[in-house]
Motif scaffolding. Structure first.
Motif: not given
Length: 474
Positions: A157-166
């Motif tokens: 979740x921590x790894x994917x969060x910024x990518x999903x948000x971007x």
């Protein structure tokens, strides 16, 4: 992974088919709560522009969610014993989903903050009892593997969060970040209602005064720590921290006298549990501190771009995703305290190597050091969590789960606050990283203190399995 869903004669926990659905419900609920924070952080500039507010005010879109979530973790762990964990988890998910819809429809700051607070309440309800539900869903012999899966989900979740948000913000406006929770949340709700274990609620009263004092203690603590991180006036920060200390003292006194305490203090009489909690809090201080400090180190001192900085952070959660499940599986077979100690040694070496980086270092120099930190943290966390959950009786599982979640949240937030204090004192970023090393060393001391205790517990458990054929957590 298939080993987690095997069924053997005499296994406790849920049958394999129901176990799969229940785990999927937990994974989706955890992912939504974890991803939410990291991807909303990216949207703060857009939210500030769209709602015509200052950047400083927009930060409260994240802060309020975290403060409310942290303040209610222990309370909801106690509530789950009265109404059952299944009902609390379903109610928390439902509240989170409805609040996400409200946040998506918000067009002014106060309305958005109100729904963010409700989201924090929903997240607290699910996160507070997640580890204890893993203990009920899986056989005792697979507890370490199950908690390794939990660590994998959080790290992912921590790894994917910024990518999903971007990705979302590149094609749509910020409200769509909240809309993402709706289909996933509804699906998770259906799974949770169908598959989570059904259990009777505890008969007896609820410690209302203890709940209020717990909320006051943790809420004031987080507001005070935010003040340290964001440069609030010293008197204001000290006032909040003093209020937290006084409320905390009253909370402890209340727990000693309450008929049905919110947090049974007898938990901490178990040395394995107390030492595991101490090690966890100190390790999360080091992680929270490092995540913020590296942003300043990479961009201000080493001249990397924000995109390069984002890539430099990636090895940490990826390493946890790789090592966490393996560490959890090993913790079911060997002394988990030894694994935790080995992980903390690697984490210390990684943090020290980051503190020694110079301004001329290349991207690859940061990548392997960050990866080494993630490797160490991934080796430490699942075995340590197993110790926390396995060292207490079954009837205290919800309380232990609440303590675990609160320790993680408080540790990370204290680490962020320490960075703010160091920067306010004009200390170099490297000094902040050395403080993280010190926290890691203290965690190692705590972990070493339970090596013998954990070994004796596992030997006793193996003897019980040999006599009865049914493994159990002691």
């Amino acid at each position: 992974m298939s080993r987690l869903f095997e069924t053997r004669p005499g296994d406790d926990g849920l049958p394999a088919p129901q176990r799969r659905l229940a785990v999927l419900a937990l994974i989706l609920g955890t992912l939504m709560a974890v991803v939410d924070t990291t991807m909303i952080n990216l949207a703060l500039p857009s939210i500030a522009d769209d709602l015509a507010i200052s950047s400083a005010r927009s930060v409260w879109v994240t802060n309020l969610f975290q403060i409310v979530c942290a303040a209610f973790l222990l309370v909801f762990a106690a509530v789950s014993e009265l109404i059952s964990r299944r009902r609390l988890y379903v109610a928390g998910l439902a509240l989170f989903v409805l609040a996400s819809l409200g946040a998506a429809l918000s067009r002014e700051l106060n309305m958005l903050l109100a729904f963010r607070a409700l989201q924090g309440l929903g997240a607290a309800a699910t996160l507070s009892i997640g580890p204890s539900l893993y203990r009920s869903i899986f056989p005792s012999r697979l507890l370490g593997s199950a908690l390794g899966l939990s660590a994998l989900v959080v790290a992912g979740g921590y790894a994917a969060g910024p990518t999903i948000g971007g990705l979302v913000l590149s094609v749509a406006s910020w409200p769509w970040l909240f809309v993402l929770h709706l289909p996933l949340g509804v699906f998770a709700l259906m799974l949770a209602w169908r598959a989570l274990p059904r259990e009777p609620g505890r008969q007896g009263g609820f410690d209302g005064w203890g709940a209020l004092l717990s909320i006051a203690t943790l809420g004031a603590l987080f507001v005070g720590m935010d003040g340290i991180g964001y440069g609030a006036p010293l008197w204001q920060t000290l006032a909040w921290l003093t209020a937290s200390l006084l409320a905390g003292l009253c909370f402890v006194r209340r727990q000693r006298r309450a008929t049905h305490p919110l947090l049974p203090l007898s938990l901490f009489a178990e040395r394995r549990f107390s030492l595991a909690v101490s090690a966890s809090g100190l390790a999360f201080i080091g992680q929270g501190l490092t995540f913020v400090a590296l942003s300043f180190l990479y961009q201000q001192e080493m001249g990397f771009t924000p995109l390069q900085t984002a890539w430099l952070f990636t090895p940490w959660p990826l390493a946890i995703m790789l090592v966490g499940p393996l560490a959890g599986r090993l913790a079911d077979r060997v002394n988990p305290s030894l694994l935790s100690c080995a992980g903390l040694v690697l984490l210390f070496i990684g943090l020290a190597s980051l503190a020694l980086l110079d301004a001329e270092a290349k991207v690859i120099d940061g990548l392997w050091r960050t990866g080494l930190c993630g490797l160490g943290f991934g080796l430490f966390q699942p075995p340590n969590n197993r110790e926390m959950m396995a060292s207490v009786p079954w009837q205290f599982s919800s309380s232990a789960s609440g303590v675990m979640s609160t320790t993680r949240t408080v540790g990370q937030s204290l680490g962020v606050a320490l960075v703010g204090a160091f920067l306010a004192a004009n200390a170099p970023v490297q000094a902040t990283l050395w403080a993280g090393c010190a926290a890691c060393l203290l965690a190692l001391v705590a972990s070493l203190g339970r090596v013998t205790l954990a070994g004796e517990a596992q030997a006793r458990q193996r003897r019980e399995v040999g006599r009865s054929g049914v493994p159990r957590c002691d």
